[in-house]
Enzyme design. Structure first.
Site, mmCIF file in Angstrom:
data_model
loop_
_atom_site.group_PDB
_atom_site.id
_atom_site.type_symbol
_atom_site.label_atom_id
_atom_site.label_comp_id
_atom_site.label_asym_id
_atom_site.label_seq_id
_atom_site.Cartn_x
_atom_site.Cartn_y
_atom_site.Cartn_z
ATOM 1 N N PRO A 10 0.786 -1.233 0.000
ATOM 2 C CA PRO A 10 0.000 0.000 0.000
ATOM 3 C C PRO A 10 0.808 1.269 0.000
ATOM 4 C CG PRO A 10 -0.115 -1.112 2.126
ATOM 5 C CD PRO A 10 0.559 -2.062 1.176
ATOM 6 N N ASN A 11 0.296 2.261 -0.718
ATOM 7 C CA ASN A 11 0.840 3.615 -0.841
ATOM 8 C C ASN A 11 2.079 3.710 -1.727
ATOM 9 O OD1 ASN A 11 -1.046 5.050 0.950
ATOM 10 N ND2 ASN A 11 -0.140 3.740 2.516
ATOM 11 N N ARG A 18 6.275 12.276 -2.616
ATOM 12 C CA ARG A 18 6.537 12.923 -1.325
ATOM 13 C C ARG A 18 7.634 12.173 -0.588
ATOM 14 N NH1 ARG A 18 1.078 12.867 -1.690
ATOM 15 N NH2 ARG A 18 0.742 11.147 -0.235
ATOM 16 N N TYR A 23 12.047 7.766 0.996
ATOM 17 C CA TYR A 23 11.761 6.682 0.048
ATOM 18 C C TYR A 23 12.373 6.890 -1.332
ATOM 19 C CZ TYR A 23 8.382 5.397 3.617
ATOM 20 O OH TYR A 23 7.777 5.039 4.790
ATOM 21 N N ASN A 75 7.795 -5.877 -1.473
ATOM 22 C CA ASN A 75 7.824 -4.802 -0.501
ATOM 23 C C ASN A 75 6.412 -4.671 0.042
ATOM 24 O OD1 ASN A 75 7.807 -2.484 1.013
ATOM 25 N ND2 ASN A 75 9.001 -1.276 -0.444
ATOM 26 N N ALA A 78 3.261 -1.066 4.543
ATOM 27 C CA ALA A 78 2.715 -1.101 5.906
ATOM 28 C C ALA A 78 2.259 -2.492 6.321
ATOM 29 C CB ALA A 78 1.553 -0.124 6.019
ATOM 30 N N HIS A 81 4.192 -5.100 8.734
ATOM 31 C CA HIS A 81 4.129 -5.105 10.200
ATOM 32 C C HIS A 81 2.825 -5.676 10.747
ATOM 33 C CE1 HIS A 81 7.424 -2.495 9.190
ATOM 34 N NE2 HIS A 81 6.617 -1.619 8.649
ATOM 35 N N ASP A 88 0.930 -16.072 5.165
ATOM 36 C CA ASP A 88 0.320 -17.395 4.956
ATOM 37 C C ASP A 88 0.198 -17.715 3.468
ATOM 38 O OD1 ASP A 88 -2.035 -17.381 7.786
ATOM 39 O OD2 ASP A 88 0.126 -17.810 7.668
ATOM 40 N N GLU A 99 12.414 -10.000 0.723
ATOM 41 C CA GLU A 99 11.676 -8.836 1.253
ATOM 42 C C GLU A 99 12.526 -7.590 1.053
ATOM 43 O OE1 GLU A 99 10.929 -9.411 5.405
ATOM 44 O OE2 GLU A 99 10.273 -7.351 5.728
ATOM 45 N N HIS A 101 12.716 -3.261 1.497
ATOM 46 C CA HIS A 101 12.181 -1.996 2.014
ATOM 47 C C HIS A 101 13.081 -0.868 1.518
ATOM 48 C CE1 HIS A 101 9.404 -4.101 4.583
ATOM 49 N NE2 HIS A 101 10.399 -4.891 4.964
ATOM 50 N N LEU A 102 12.481 0.181 1.006
ATOM 51 C CA LEU A 102 13.257 1.329 0.525
ATOM 52 C C LEU A 102 13.999 1.996 1.681
ATOM 53 C CD1 LEU A 102 10.349 2.623 -1.680
ATOM 54 C CD2 LEU A 102 12.565 1.933 -2.609
ATOM 55 N N SER A 103 13.293 2.122 2.816
ATOM 56 C CA SER A 103 13.895 2.771 3.990
ATOM 57 C C SER A 103 14.493 1.712 4.910
ATOM 58 C CB SER A 103 12.817 3.565 4.748
ATOM 59 O OG SER A 103 11.857 2.660 5.319
ATOM 60 N N ARG A 108 13.795 3.508 12.096
ATOM 61 C CA ARG A 108 12.573 4.306 12.122
ATOM 62 C C ARG A 108 11.755 4.008 13.379
ATOM 63 N NH1 ARG A 108 9.640 4.213 6.551
ATOM 64 N NH2 ARG A 108 8.728 6.100 7.482
ATOM 65 N N ARG A 112 7.802 -0.181 13.174
ATOM 66 C CA ARG A 112 8.279 -0.654 11.874
ATOM 67 C C ARG A 112 9.427 -1.667 12.018
ATOM 68 N NH1 ARG A 112 5.823 2.879 8.223
ATOM 69 N NH2 ARG A 112 5.564 5.014 9.003
HETATM 70 O O1 LIG Z 1 10.662 1.397 3.488
HETATM 71 C C1 LIG Z 1 9.753 0.789 2.859
HETATM 72 O O2 LIG Z 1 9.815 0.473 1.668
HETATM 73 C C2 LIG Z 1 8.451 0.441 3.577
HETATM 74 O O3 LIG Z 1 8.127 -0.924 3.294
HETATM 75 C C3 LIG Z 1 7.417 1.340 3.025
HETATM 76 C C4 LIG Z 1 6.494 1.993 3.791
HETATM 77 C C5 LIG Z 1 5.661 3.085 3.234
HETATM 78 C C6 LIG Z 1 4.828 3.823 4.064
HETATM 79 C C7 LIG Z 1 4.081 4.857 3.579
HETATM 80 C C8 LIG Z 1 4.184 5.252 2.269
HETATM 81 C C9 LIG Z 1 5.029 4.549 1.471
HETATM 82 S S1 LIG Z 1 5.251 4.953 -0.187
HETATM 83 C C10 LIG Z 1 5.130 6.680 -0.192
HETATM 84 C C11 LIG Z 1 6.212 7.451 0.235
HETATM 85 C C12 LIG Z 1 6.144 8.832 0.190
HETATM 86 C C13 LIG Z 1 5.003 9.467 -0.236
HETATM 87 C C14 LIG Z 1 3.916 8.699 -0.614
HETATM 88 C C15 LIG Z 1 3.963 7.301 -0.560
HETATM 89 C C16 LIG Z 1 5.762 3.462 1.933
HETATM 90 C C17 LIG Z 1 6.321 1.700 5.226
HETATM 91 O O4 LIG Z 1 4.936 1.441 5.545
HETATM 92 C C18 LIG Z 1 7.166 0.521 5.689
HETATM 93 O O5 LIG Z 1 7.234 0.558 7.121
HETATM 94 C C19 LIG Z 1 8.556 0.590 5.072
#
Ligand SMILES: O=C(O)[C@]1(O)C=C(c2cccc(Sc3ccccc3)c2)[C@@H](O)[C@H](O)C1
Length: 148
Positions: A10-11, A18, A23, A75, A78, A81, A88, A99, A101-103, A108, A112
Site C-alpha cells: 500500500p501507498n 513525497r 523513500y 515490498n 505497511a 508489520h 500465509d 523482502e 524496504h526502501l527505507s 525508524r 516498523r
Molecule cells: O521502506 C519501505 O519500503 C516500507 O516498506 C514502506 C512503507 C511506506 C509507508 C508509507 C508510504 C510509502 S510509499 C510513499 C512514500 C512517500 C510518499 C507517498 C507514498 C511506503 C512503510 O509502511 C514501511 O514501514 C517501510
C-alpha cells in the site's frame, strides 16, 4: 519463459511524489521499468503488481503459485508489520522470496522494526532505496540460474 514477480504494498503507488528523503525520488513505474529491463537482459520475464488492498495482494500471491512464477520480490509496505494473511499466502504457494524496504525500517519508529515476512524470506534488504529491488533481482536471477 521463467518469471519473477515484484509485489508492492500500500501507498507505494504514490512513490516519488513525497518524502524523497525517506523513500527516494523514483516513481514505482521507473523502478519497475528498470527491473524489467534488467530481467529481460537475462531472458527472464518480470511482472509487477501494486495494491493498497490486503486481499488483492493475497489473491496475487496465490495466483503466482500457478502462473509460472518462480520467485517473488516483495515490498509489503505497511502490511510488513501486520499481515499474517500475506505471509500465509506466501507459505501456501511455497515460492522463494526476498523482502525489500526502501527505507531502513530499523532506524525508524519502533512499530516498523518487526516484519511478519522476514523469518520466511530468503533475505531482507532495507535502507538502500530503489537499489534494494535491483539487488534482490540480481539474487533471484542467480538463484534461478543455479538452483540448489
Ligand atoms: O521502506 C519501505 O519500503 C516500507 O516498506 C514502506 C512503507 C511506506 C509507508 C508509507 C508510504 C510509502 S510509499 C510513499 C512514500 C512517500 C510518499 C507517498 C507514498 C511506503 C512503510 O509502511 C514501511 O514501514 C517501510
Amino acid at each position: 519463459m521463467m518469471q519473477i514477480l515484484v509485489i508492492h504494498g500500500p501507498n507505494l503507488n504514490l512513490l516519488g511524489t513525497r518524502e524523497p528523503g525517506v523513500y527516494g525520488s523514483q516513481t514505482l513505474a521507473q523502478i519497475d521499468a528498470g527491473l524489467a529491463e534488467m530481467a529481460a537482459v537475462a531472458g527472464i520475464e518480470l511482472k509487477s503488481f501494486q495494491s493498497n488492498h490486503e486481499g488483492a495482494l493475497v489473491d496475487r500471491i496465490q495466483a503466482a503459485g500457478s502462473d509460472g512464477c518462480q520467485f517473488i520480490i516483495i515490498n509489503p509496505a505497511a502490511y510488513t508489520h501486520t499481515s499474517v494473511a500475506m505471509v500465509d499466502a506466501l507459505a501456501a504457494v511455497a515460492l522463494p522470496f526476498v523482502e525489500v524496504h526502501l527505507s531502513n525500517i530499523h532506524k525508524r519508529e519502533s512499530f516498523r522494526h518487526h516484519s511478519f515476512f522476514s523469518a520466511r524470506a530468503d533475505g531482507v534488504i532495507c535502507g538502500l532505496g530503489a537499489q534494494g529491488y535491483q539487488l534482490a533481482l540480481a539474487y533471484a536471477l542467480e538463484k534461478l540460474k543455479r538452483p540448489v
